[in-house]
Write an enzyme that holds these catalytic residues in place. Sequence first.
Site, PDB file in Angstrom:
ATOM      1  N   ARG A 259       0.856  -1.193   0.000  1.00  0.00           N
ATOM      2  CA  ARG A 259       0.000   0.000   0.000  1.00  0.00           C
ATOM      3  C   ARG A 259       0.888   1.238   0.000  1.00  0.00           C
ATOM      4  O   ARG A 259       1.575   1.530   0.970  1.00  0.00           O
ATOM      5  CB  ARG A 259      -0.913   0.017   1.227  1.00  0.00           C
ATOM      6  CG  ARG A 259      -2.070  -0.978   1.139  1.00  0.00           C
ATOM      7  CD  ARG A 259      -3.065  -0.774   2.276  1.00  0.00           C
ATOM      8  NE  ARG A 259      -3.718   0.525   2.221  1.00  0.00           N
ATOM      9  CZ  ARG A 259      -4.768   0.813   1.454  1.00  0.00           C
ATOM     10  NH1 ARG A 259      -5.298  -0.117   0.691  1.00  0.00           N
ATOM     11  NH2 ARG A 259      -5.298   2.022   1.462  1.00  0.00           N
ATOM     12  N   CYS A 268       9.102   0.542  15.555  1.00  0.00           N
ATOM     13  CA  CYS A 268      10.130  -0.431  15.165  1.00  0.00           C
ATOM     14  C   CYS A 268      10.821  -0.188  13.829  1.00  0.00           C
ATOM     15  O   CYS A 268      12.046  -0.219  13.787  1.00  0.00           O
ATOM     16  CB  CYS A 268       9.547  -1.836  15.230  1.00  0.00           C
ATOM     17  SG  CYS A 268       9.264  -2.287  16.952  1.00  0.00           S
TER      18      CYS A 268
HETATM   19  N1  LIG Z   1       6.478  -3.286  20.165  1.00  0.00           N
HETATM   20  C1  LIG Z   1       6.545  -4.174  19.174  1.00  0.00           C
HETATM   21  O1  LIG Z   1       5.615  -4.333  18.377  1.00  0.00           O
HETATM   22  C2  LIG Z   1       7.783  -5.016  19.009  1.00  0.00           C
HETATM   23  C3  LIG Z   1       8.917  -4.799  19.782  1.00  0.00           C
HETATM   24  N2  LIG Z   1      10.033  -5.606  19.612  1.00  0.00           N
HETATM   25  C4  LIG Z   1      11.228  -5.370  20.422  1.00  0.00           C
HETATM   26  O2  LIG Z   1      10.969  -5.814  21.772  1.00  0.00           O
HETATM   27  C5  LIG Z   1      11.714  -5.018  22.706  1.00  0.00           C
HETATM   28  C6  LIG Z   1      10.776  -4.473  23.762  1.00  0.00           C
HETATM   29  O3  LIG Z   1       9.886  -3.594  23.112  1.00  0.00           O
HETATM   30  P1  LIG Z   1       8.517  -3.119  23.788  1.00  0.00           P
HETATM   31  O4  LIG Z   1       7.883  -4.244  24.527  1.00  0.00           O
HETATM   32  O5  LIG Z   1       7.755  -2.441  22.691  1.00  0.00           O
HETATM   33  O6  LIG Z   1       9.059  -2.054  24.853  1.00  0.00           O
HETATM   34  P2  LIG Z   1       8.222  -1.182  25.905  1.00  0.00           P
HETATM   35  O7  LIG Z   1       8.912   0.114  26.000  1.00  0.00           O
HETATM   36  O8  LIG Z   1       6.760  -1.264  25.559  1.00  0.00           O
HETATM   37  O9  LIG Z   1       8.367  -1.992  27.296  1.00  0.00           O
HETATM   38  C7  LIG Z   1       9.553  -2.182  27.988  1.00  0.00           C
HETATM   39  C8  LIG Z   1       9.240  -2.465  29.474  1.00  0.00           C
HETATM   40  O10 LIG Z   1      10.491  -2.718  30.125  1.00  0.00           O
HETATM   41  C9  LIG Z   1      10.434  -2.144  31.425  1.00  0.00           C
HETATM   42  N3  LIG Z   1      11.805  -1.971  31.934  1.00  0.00           N
HETATM   43  C10 LIG Z   1      12.710  -1.031  31.581  1.00  0.00           C
HETATM   44  N4  LIG Z   1      13.857  -1.246  32.251  1.00  0.00           N
HETATM   45  C11 LIG Z   1      13.676  -2.341  33.035  1.00  0.00           C
HETATM   46  C12 LIG Z   1      14.488  -3.075  33.932  1.00  0.00           C
HETATM   47  N5  LIG Z   1      15.765  -2.714  34.177  1.00  0.00           N
HETATM   48  N6  LIG Z   1      13.965  -4.146  34.554  1.00  0.00           N
HETATM   49  C13 LIG Z   1      12.682  -4.540  34.312  1.00  0.00           C
HETATM   50  N7  LIG Z   1      11.868  -3.884  33.469  1.00  0.00           N
HETATM   51  C14 LIG Z   1      12.350  -2.804  32.836  1.00  0.00           C
HETATM   52  C15 LIG Z   1       9.664  -0.843  31.219  1.00  0.00           C
HETATM   53  O11 LIG Z   1       9.115  -0.362  32.446  1.00  0.00           O
HETATM   54  C16 LIG Z   1       8.594  -1.272  30.210  1.00  0.00           C
HETATM   55  O12 LIG Z   1       7.398  -1.716  30.849  1.00  0.00           O
HETATM   56  C17 LIG Z   1      12.432  -3.947  21.857  1.00  0.00           C
HETATM   57  O13 LIG Z   1      13.736  -4.376  21.578  1.00  0.00           O
HETATM   58  C18 LIG Z   1      11.606  -3.914  20.579  1.00  0.00           C
HETATM   59  O14 LIG Z   1      12.379  -3.497  19.456  1.00  0.00           O
HETATM   60  C19 LIG Z   1      10.058  -6.630  18.706  1.00  0.00           C
HETATM   61  C20 LIG Z   1       8.945  -6.907  17.925  1.00  0.00           C
HETATM   62  C21 LIG Z   1       7.718  -6.114  18.004  1.00  0.00           C
HETATM   63  O1  LIG Z   2       9.592  -5.096  14.936  1.00  0.00           O
HETATM   64  C1  LIG Z   2       8.462  -4.718  15.187  1.00  0.00           C
HETATM   65  O2  LIG Z   2       8.146  -4.117  16.205  1.00  0.00           O
HETATM   66  C2  LIG Z   2       7.321  -5.004  14.250  1.00  0.00           C
HETATM   67  O3  LIG Z   2       7.308  -3.976  13.210  1.00  0.00           O
HETATM   68  C3  LIG Z   2       6.251  -4.105  12.256  1.00  0.00           C
HETATM   69  O4  LIG Z   2       4.972  -4.049  12.884  1.00  0.00           O
HETATM   70  P1  LIG Z   2       4.254  -2.644  13.287  1.00  0.00           P
HETATM   71  O5  LIG Z   2       5.294  -1.559  13.407  1.00  0.00           O
HETATM   72  O6  LIG Z   2       3.384  -2.968  14.440  1.00  0.00           O
HETATM   73  O7  LIG Z   2       3.286  -2.230  12.089  1.00  0.00           O
HETATM   74  P2  LIG Z   2       3.115  -2.588  10.547  1.00  0.00           P
HETATM   75  O8  LIG Z   2       1.767  -3.146  10.350  1.00  0.00           O
HETATM   76  O9  LIG Z   2       4.256  -3.352  10.019  1.00  0.00           O
HETATM   77  O10 LIG Z   2       3.135  -1.117   9.890  1.00  0.00           O
HETATM   78  C4  LIG Z   2       4.316  -0.310   9.963  1.00  0.00           C
HETATM   79  C5  LIG Z   2       4.144   0.961   9.157  1.00  0.00           C
HETATM   80  O11 LIG Z   2       4.138   0.667   7.755  1.00  0.00           O
HETATM   81  C6  LIG Z   2       3.040   1.318   7.127  1.00  0.00           C
HETATM   82  N1  LIG Z   2       2.588   0.497   5.972  1.00  0.00           N
HETATM   83  C7  LIG Z   2       2.356  -0.832   6.129  1.00  0.00           C
HETATM   84  C8  LIG Z   2       1.962  -1.612   5.058  1.00  0.00           C
HETATM   85  C9  LIG Z   2       1.811  -1.020   3.790  1.00  0.00           C
HETATM   86  O12 LIG Z   2       1.468  -1.669   2.765  1.00  0.00           O
HETATM   87  N2  LIG Z   2       2.061   0.314   3.657  1.00  0.00           N
HETATM   88  C10 LIG Z   2       2.443   1.087   4.729  1.00  0.00           C
HETATM   89  O13 LIG Z   2       2.678   2.309   4.552  1.00  0.00           O
HETATM   90  C11 LIG Z   2       1.978   1.448   8.218  1.00  0.00           C
HETATM   91  O14 LIG Z   2       1.081   2.501   7.932  1.00  0.00           O
HETATM   92  C12 LIG Z   2       2.841   1.730   9.433  1.00  0.00           C
HETATM   93  O15 LIG Z   2       3.134   3.111   9.538  1.00  0.00           O
HETATM   94  C13 LIG Z   2       6.368  -5.482  11.582  1.00  0.00           C
HETATM   95  O16 LIG Z   2       5.268  -5.657  10.673  1.00  0.00           O
HETATM   96  C14 LIG Z   2       6.367  -6.614  12.610  1.00  0.00           C
HETATM   97  O17 LIG Z   2       6.588  -7.865  11.953  1.00  0.00           O
HETATM   98  C15 LIG Z   2       7.495  -6.370  13.613  1.00  0.00           C
HETATM   99  O18 LIG Z   2       7.517  -7.362  14.652  1.00  0.00           O
END
Ligand SMILES: NC(=O)C1=CN([C@@H]2O[C@H](COP(=O)(O)OP(=O)(O)OC[C@H]3O[C@@H](n4cnc5c(N)ncnc54)[C@H](O)[C@@H]3O)[C@@H](O)[C@H]2O)C=CC1
Ligand SMILES: O=C(O)[C@H]1O[C@H](OP(=O)(O)OP(=O)(O)OC[C@H]2O[C@@H](n3ccc(=O)[nH]c3=O)[C@H](O)[C@@H]2O)[C@H](O)[C@@H](O)[C@@H]1O
Length: 430
Positions: A259, A268
């Site tokens: 899209r 991310c």
């Molecule tokens: N949010 C997403 O969709 C995705 C995130 N990731 C990765 O996962 C990792 C975590 O991301 P999120 O869950 O989004 O982060 P977040 O910022 O939502 O949560 C992190 C948590 O860790 C806690 N924290 C910080 N320091 C701490 C410590 N010393 N001990 C215990 N707890 C502590 C914070 O209070 C917070 O609740 C990152 O590396 C991110 O890139 C990977 C895939 C998807």
């Molecule tokens: O590492 C991460 O945290 C995650 O990052 C993305 O997930 P997310 O950021 O939740 O959202 P997406 O649905 O991937 O969308 C990301 C961005 O791309 C844009 N997008 C997506 C699809 C598309 O066709 N065009 C487009 O502009 C969306 O509007 C949005 O701003 C990846 O899709 C996950 O697989 C991954 O785990």
Amino acid sequence: MHINVVGSGYIGTTIAAWFAEIGHDVTNVDIDESVVAAINDGRAPIHEPGLDELMAAHGGETLVGTTDYDEISGDVTFLALPTPSKGDGSIDLSAMEAAAESLGEAIAGDGEHVVVVKSTVVPGTTRERVAPIVAEAADMTVGEDLHVAMNPEFLREGYALEDFKNPDKIVVGSEDSVAFETLADVYDPLMAAAADETAYVETGLREAEMIKYANNAFLATKISLINEIGNICKEYGVDAYEVADAIALDHRISEQFLRSGLGWGGSCFPKDVAAIRAAARERGYEPELLDATVAVNDKQPERLLGLLDEHRDVAGERVAVLGLSFKPGTDDIRYTRAIPVIEGLQSRGAEVVAYDPVAVENMRAEFPDIAYADGAAAALEGAHAALVVTDWDEFAALDSEFDAMADPVVIDGRRVVERREGITYDGLTW
Ligand SMILES: NC(=O)C1=CN([C@@H]2O[C@H](COP(=O)(O)OP(=O)(O)OC[C@H]3O[C@@H](n4cnc5c(N)ncnc54)[C@H](O)[C@@H]3O)[C@@H](O)[C@H]2O)C=CC1
Ligand SMILES: O=C(O)[C@H]1O[C@H](OP(=O)(O)OP(=O)(O)OC[C@H]2O[C@@H](n3ccc(=O)[nH]c3=O)[C@H](O)[C@@H]2O)[C@H](O)[C@@H](O)[C@@H]1O
């Protein structure tokens, strides 16, 4: 099986809740007392479809929140800590390192332990930065009584539980047979219930770390590529969405992430593409294609504003911004395209009135001085132009609401609004 999850943010809460759902006992450690209280009250500390129900079923029972690392028990701990960008794009490991030290101190003298890095980290981090800290604090030896693995997460916000319980793949990186065996036990109930196509990939530590970045870099580049194609289509008056629909029929391309529009934001893609570019440069490799991926993405909001300029000078005029979150289905505004769009409108002297179904309060903290409407109709009323930033379904249903605009000029960044009589419509890539 008993599983500990350190960090209870987006990822930590999701995986802890699902581990409890598939029958494991879970201890979830976080430094934030309000997060821990929510878990033990059976409330979700983050907004994600389906999570409230899981927390109500398991929170305070088989899923226990705590701020005390000494409550860690059993022999496997996932680290789900934030790894945010530093100014140069590289990742900040301070939360990860602090947690690794606290974990090491907590498990000292408890026997063998498997530590699993769930966070997104650059190749080498698990082995060279995290494992030595745990080992030193615990007085353990990597590969003997301390076993280390890296298990990247691929779920999307808004679909977190769905994606976690039914993934395309589970990737486990390690150099240690005990870690591989433990992770296989952890995921066994999930694999048994998941779709037949779910792959279970065992690989090296650094490969697992790189797979996560490669995945996100590929998806971000795919969007930037379709945006570049869309921009060229626009020059020729070609319908970019018809082009995308047709190329998607080639199964090597697929219809996912095709899209075109305002580009990618969120917590991310921007952080991870920046991190892998910085890591490449650190090793002396110039990541030219990934640089271009970012450059194309950064220009899309400017292009949207350029289209607006072609239709109106908005100085002193009311302009509606429809959609503030980085994508529909979330109130997350991190790196949302709405930020450069609002800044661009402000620099043109426009009076911005913004609307989003769920992200207004988050945006108000970022832009306290613009006006916020409580509905799309209210935002459009009296506006001289409207910019569509997020592809929320409700914007597709807008129709007579445009009649209340002072000048019905609609510039659509996501191809949601239908072209219709009575509005001047322009789209970013078509
Ligand atoms: N949010 C997403 O969709 C995705 C995130 N990731 C990765 O996962 C990792 C975590 O991301 P999120 O869950 O989004 O982060 P977040 O910022 O939502 O949560 C992190 C948590 O860790 C806690 N924290 C910080 N320091 C701490 C410590 N010393 N001990 C215990 N707890 C502590 C914070 O209070 C917070 O609740 C990152 O590396 C991110 O890139 C990977 C895939 C998807
Ligand atoms: O590492 C991460 O945290 C995650 O990052 C993305 O997930 P997310 O950021 O939740 O959202 P997406 O649905 O991937 O969308 C990301 C961005 O791309 C844009 N997008 C997506 C699809 C598309 O066709 N065009 C487009 O502009 C969306 O509007 C949005 O701003 C990846 O899709 C996950 O697989 C991954 O785990």
